[in-house]
Write a protein that holds these residues in place. Sequence first.
Motif, PDB file in Angstrom:
ATOM      1  N   LEU A 268     -20.836 -42.287 -51.076  1.00  0.00           N
ATOM      2  CA  LEU A 268     -22.289 -42.177 -50.922  1.00  0.00           C
ATOM      3  C   LEU A 268     -22.934 -41.675 -52.212  1.00  0.00           C
ATOM      4  O   LEU A 268     -22.475 -40.671 -52.782  1.00  0.00           O
ATOM      5  CB  LEU A 268     -22.646 -41.213 -49.783  1.00  0.00           C
ATOM      6  N   SER A 276     -20.409 -35.415 -50.144  1.00  0.00           N
ATOM      7  CA  SER A 276     -20.800 -36.819 -49.995  1.00  0.00           C
ATOM      8  C   SER A 276     -19.725 -37.766 -50.517  1.00  0.00           C
ATOM      9  O   SER A 276     -19.942 -38.971 -50.609  1.00  0.00           O
ATOM     10  CB  SER A 276     -22.120 -37.081 -50.743  1.00  0.00           C
ATOM     11  N   ASP A 409     -30.728 -41.577 -48.412  1.00  0.00           N
ATOM     12  CA  ASP A 409     -29.372 -41.615 -48.961  1.00  0.00           C
ATOM     13  C   ASP A 409     -28.494 -42.584 -48.179  1.00  0.00           C
ATOM     14  O   ASP A 409     -27.670 -43.305 -48.763  1.00  0.00           O
ATOM     15  CB  ASP A 409     -28.747 -40.220 -48.930  1.00  0.00           C
ATOM     16  N   TRP A 413     -26.780 -46.011 -49.736  1.00  0.00           N
ATOM     17  CA  TRP A 413     -25.355 -46.302 -49.676  1.00  0.00           C
ATOM     18  C   TRP A 413     -25.121 -47.746 -49.231  1.00  0.00           C
ATOM     19  O   TRP A 413     -24.257 -48.441 -49.773  1.00  0.00           O
ATOM     20  CB  TRP A 413     -24.659 -45.322 -48.730  1.00  0.00           C
TER      21      TRP A 413
END
Length: 441
Positions: A268, A276, A409, A413
Amino acid sequence: MQRVCLALPTMRPCPDTIVDLAEEAAYAVENFGVEVHLLILDTTDAVEFAKNAGAVAALEPTPGVFVHHLGEAQQREFLHRASVRSGAADPELLLDLMLPRAVAYGSCVNRLFLGAAALDCTSVHLRNDDADFQVLDGRKVFPIHHELLSIGRPAGEAAAGVSRSVLDPADADKPVMLVAGSFVGELCVDISEMHDLDPDVYREVVRLWAPPVWSDEEKDAMVDVSFKGADSEPFSTDESVLGVPDIWDVFMCNTALDHRAYEVLPLLPSIETIGSDYVLLHALVHSGMPGVVHNRHIVNYYTPERRTGAGFIAYQTRFVKFLLSMLYLYPVYGGMIDLGRGLLDERHGLRIEPILDLARGSVDWDQAGNEHCLDVLDRSYRKLGGKYAELADAVAGQRQQLLDEAQEDARRWVVLVEAWAALVAAARAEGLGTASGVSAR
């Protein structure tokens, strides 16, 4: 000759770590006959970069060890060329996903993955700049020892190099794509002070990490093992186990990954969010891929700047965002568990399509769960008082921004996963040798 990438991302001066990793690279060459590319991706400012560059320049030349130290400008140049070459509709967006103007733990590891592809390496061996090696009889205990015994080999062959095997015979032909140890020392997330101040508050906060559908007993059991790594016993003799690893036994900063894993699924690109960078490990574990877990644990520590003033607020906000990211990751992880070996194709490789479907399906998840998370955090931090009350004020002041960024986010991704195969191919075609700031030894 096998070519491997010993990889270090850094955003601080770390000359001692650079020296340690050069020693680990030399150990690998001497004991395994491989070619090691020590790749240091450095996003420090000019003064701090010079300290790291000085450490690189002072390294003893070692046949078979090649050192590449790239600053932010050199990384940006390489990534821009690769993004354009990939044929992406918006190469500038792709560049921002790979090198955003903010701290992004997953992005820095993704850059290492592309660098390894550009160097034509078959595996990446991940380390960090806030960890030391254990020492036994005056010698450093290098994790690359176990990593090179097994990484990339068919699991049936790797069985000869481990101290114990629990391998399902049906998995003997599958490649070992993951070799990992854990850590000793401080918690891998810097929240031990919270526990010292009020164990009950600590428990309530860490329980927010657990899937909301879990029972209180399951959440409490998770709290008891979270962020603690291995036991505190110092290394005395090698132990390694071949089989499907437990996600709790692996630490991203003490991990080797085969190219057939990281060239399929990126991490990510979440900004200002710790934790992440574990999604690829989840994919390998939940798909039932064989791996090796060893006990050459690194020693984790924390640098002082993240415990006072602005550094404290910044780091703890990254922890808050980590908790918020779970709203979008748990549907993916849960789906991976349900699919199990269905995540693999007939050649034992990760299938990206089902993972991409899971990621797309999570981006519009109801934010009510994250609203509740922020409410609990606000109450908990104010109970602790002092600088935690200041943290509560800071989080409250950007509440909606944090909620929106967590969702964004997840969306970013998806974009990166869709573009990843073409970006990896472009990086390999571009190569890293044309980037300035590369030195060979």
